[in-house]
Write a protein that holds these residues in place. Sequence first.
Motif, PDB file in Angstrom:
ATOM      1  N   CYS A 114     -36.502 -13.713  15.863  1.00  0.00           N
ATOM      2  CA  CYS A 114     -36.100 -12.847  14.745  1.00  0.00           C
ATOM      3  C   CYS A 114     -34.735 -12.214  14.996  1.00  0.00           C
ATOM      4  O   CYS A 114     -33.903 -12.109  14.086  1.00  0.00           O
ATOM      5  N   ALA A 115     -34.480 -11.771  16.231  1.00  0.00           N
ATOM      6  CA  ALA A 115     -33.218 -11.099  16.560  1.00  0.00           C
ATOM      7  C   ALA A 115     -32.036 -12.031  16.394  1.00  0.00           C
ATOM      8  O   ALA A 115     -30.915 -11.573  16.132  1.00  0.00           O
ATOM      9  N   ASP A 124     -42.332 -11.733  23.043  1.00  0.00           N
ATOM     10  CA  ASP A 124     -40.916 -11.614  23.395  1.00  0.00           C
ATOM     11  C   ASP A 124     -40.124 -12.789  22.833  1.00  0.00           C
ATOM     12  O   ASP A 124     -39.003 -12.610  22.340  1.00  0.00           O
ATOM     13  N   ASN A 125     -40.698 -13.990  22.892  1.00  0.00           N
ATOM     14  CA  ASN A 125     -40.006 -15.164  22.376  1.00  0.00           C
ATOM     15  C   ASN A 125     -39.808 -15.077  20.866  1.00  0.00           C
ATOM     16  O   ASN A 125     -38.733 -15.393  20.345  1.00  0.00           O
ATOM     17  N   GLN A 185     -39.032 -21.895  24.048  1.00  0.00           N
ATOM     18  CA  GLN A 185     -37.596 -22.169  23.973  1.00  0.00           C
ATOM     19  C   GLN A 185     -36.860 -20.866  24.279  1.00  0.00           C
ATOM     20  O   GLN A 185     -36.989 -19.887  23.548  1.00  0.00           O
ATOM     21  N   LEU A 186     -36.100 -20.855  25.377  1.00  0.00           N
ATOM     22  CA  LEU A 186     -35.419 -19.619  25.778  1.00  0.00           C
ATOM     23  C   LEU A 186     -34.231 -19.288  24.894  1.00  0.00           C
ATOM     24  O   LEU A 186     -33.821 -18.127  24.814  1.00  0.00           O
ATOM     25  N   LEU A 206     -44.390 -21.638  29.601  1.00  0.00           N
ATOM     26  CA  LEU A 206     -44.834 -20.265  29.327  1.00  0.00           C
ATOM     27  C   LEU A 206     -45.616 -19.742  30.522  1.00  0.00           C
ATOM     28  O   LEU A 206     -46.390 -20.484  31.125  1.00  0.00           O
ATOM     29  N   PRO A 207     -45.459 -18.476  30.867  1.00  0.00           N
ATOM     30  CA  PRO A 207     -46.322 -17.916  31.920  1.00  0.00           C
ATOM     31  C   PRO A 207     -47.760 -17.835  31.421  1.00  0.00           C
ATOM     32  O   PRO A 207     -48.018 -17.751  30.218  1.00  0.00           O
ATOM     33  N   GLY A 208     -48.685 -17.848  32.327  1.00  0.00           N
ATOM     34  CA  GLY A 208     -50.093 -17.794  31.951  1.00  0.00           C
ATOM     35  C   GLY A 208     -50.704 -16.435  32.212  1.00  0.00           C
ATOM     36  O   GLY A 208     -50.010 -15.458  32.517  1.00  0.00           O
ATOM     37  N   GLY A 209     -52.005 -16.372  32.099  1.00  0.00           N
ATOM     38  CA  GLY A 209     -52.729 -15.141  32.397  1.00  0.00           C
ATOM     39  C   GLY A 209     -52.346 -13.991  31.499  1.00  0.00           C
ATOM     40  O   GLY A 209     -52.125 -14.150  30.293  1.00  0.00           O
ATOM     41  N   LEU A 210     -52.222 -12.809  32.080  1.00  0.00           N
ATOM     42  CA  LEU A 210     -51.912 -11.598  31.313  1.00  0.00           C
ATOM     43  C   LEU A 210     -50.508 -11.615  30.725  1.00  0.00           C
ATOM     44  O   LEU A 210     -50.212 -10.849  29.801  1.00  0.00           O
TER      45      LEU A 210
END
Length: 451
Positions: free
Chosen positions: A193-194, A187-188, A149-150, A175-179
């Motif tokens: 929290c922010a 980050d999400n 959720q952005l 969500l992006p995959g891999g690394l």
Amino acid sequence: MTTSAADTPLTWPQLAALDWARSGGFTLDIDGEPLRAEAVLRHLPGRRIAVRARWRGATVFAKLFFAGHADEAARELARHGALVEAGVPTPRLIFETVGNQGPDRGALMIQEWVDGQSGQATLRGEQGLALAGDLLDSLFLLYRAGLRQLDLHLDNFLFDGERFLVIDAGEVVPLPGGLRYEPAILDNLALFCAQAPLDLRDRLQEQVAVRLRQEGLRSEPLAAMVRRRSDRRLRSAMKKWRRESSAIGVWHEQQEQWLYRRSLNREEFEALSAWLRDPKSLALIKEGSRVSVYGNDQWIVKHYRESGPKTRLRRALFKTRADISWVMGWTWALLGVPTPRPAMLRRRADGEAVIAFPRLEGTLALSTLMEEQRERARRVAPRVELWLKRLGETGFWHGDAKAQNILVDDDDQPFLIDLDGAGFGRIRARRNIQRDLERFERNWVQFTIKY
């Protein structure tokens, strides 16, 4: 039997042009049945509007996308489907017209209305942060489904008494995959929290860190990421309060700019407009050489009479004392700081300004308590100091932490007022919040018990 204007069905172009500051409910014909909007919950001018409504004998949640925004509606419908497919609890979709709109029509999604509390209200409730684990379960259900959720904040979750539901699919994306998978989750969660109120943020961040470790993910970078996310969000918000948005309306009148809270009803809007044009029509509370305060039992109106080249320059930069009060009032309320959120601001070309705040009922100045109820004042003081420290850790300072600028209600809850000297900046906050705390400590000498 008479029919009110709100019962007359509108066309989509009429709905898009409706003045929400001065309108009541509205009716729209949907699939041969009247959709009667009872309350506007969110409005992005010219784009979409979310309402609580009655339709086919039931209370529903309806999101209406105006003409030209069919792509947004289609994306949201697809994302809602992704939530359902992933097993993420979300209100049931009842009806949609996303694929059937004409050139002058909008698109519509109708969902069941779920009674419950927002995530923020739930974590402040009886069970408190004991329910944070259930909320994080919902988040990790999203992550396992390859989604995030952005716009991740507590009020995009609804607790129905048994479980948390995701109530806004509009910003749910893959969500992006891999690394990039683990950093994207970190980050999400830093964003989560922010965007939490300051009185919940630290404890929520602790629980997020624990959950990360339980999931085999790194928790060490979280604190620094939360600070960066918080600063970015706050700088964006402080610009947002100056322009038209879902929360704030703007209009221009001759050489004046007016800003107002969109949630004002028609009577409040009209009354405040009149009082800001003529503040002296209200009772005088305090008269000063540059600032006078007026009010009644519901509103406080401050008239700033500063002028001259420096004031006009500050006005151009949105940095007059009234501008600072407006921006800080909205920003601190966003952070959950107990302070009255400004309702309307009139900005004159010469630098003068008039601003209105809701009056806080049942409050006394802390200075009065220091003089008349010393022990009660001592009970309140640590709460004030805690809020000042929280603000300092977030990058803010008050600028004038005298006891007259702190109101206390019957439950000993303090409210910070007169924010026209407040500011934001990580480096300056370290010094200035210490000055606030020292100024607050001097109140005990300035205001002594009266016998």
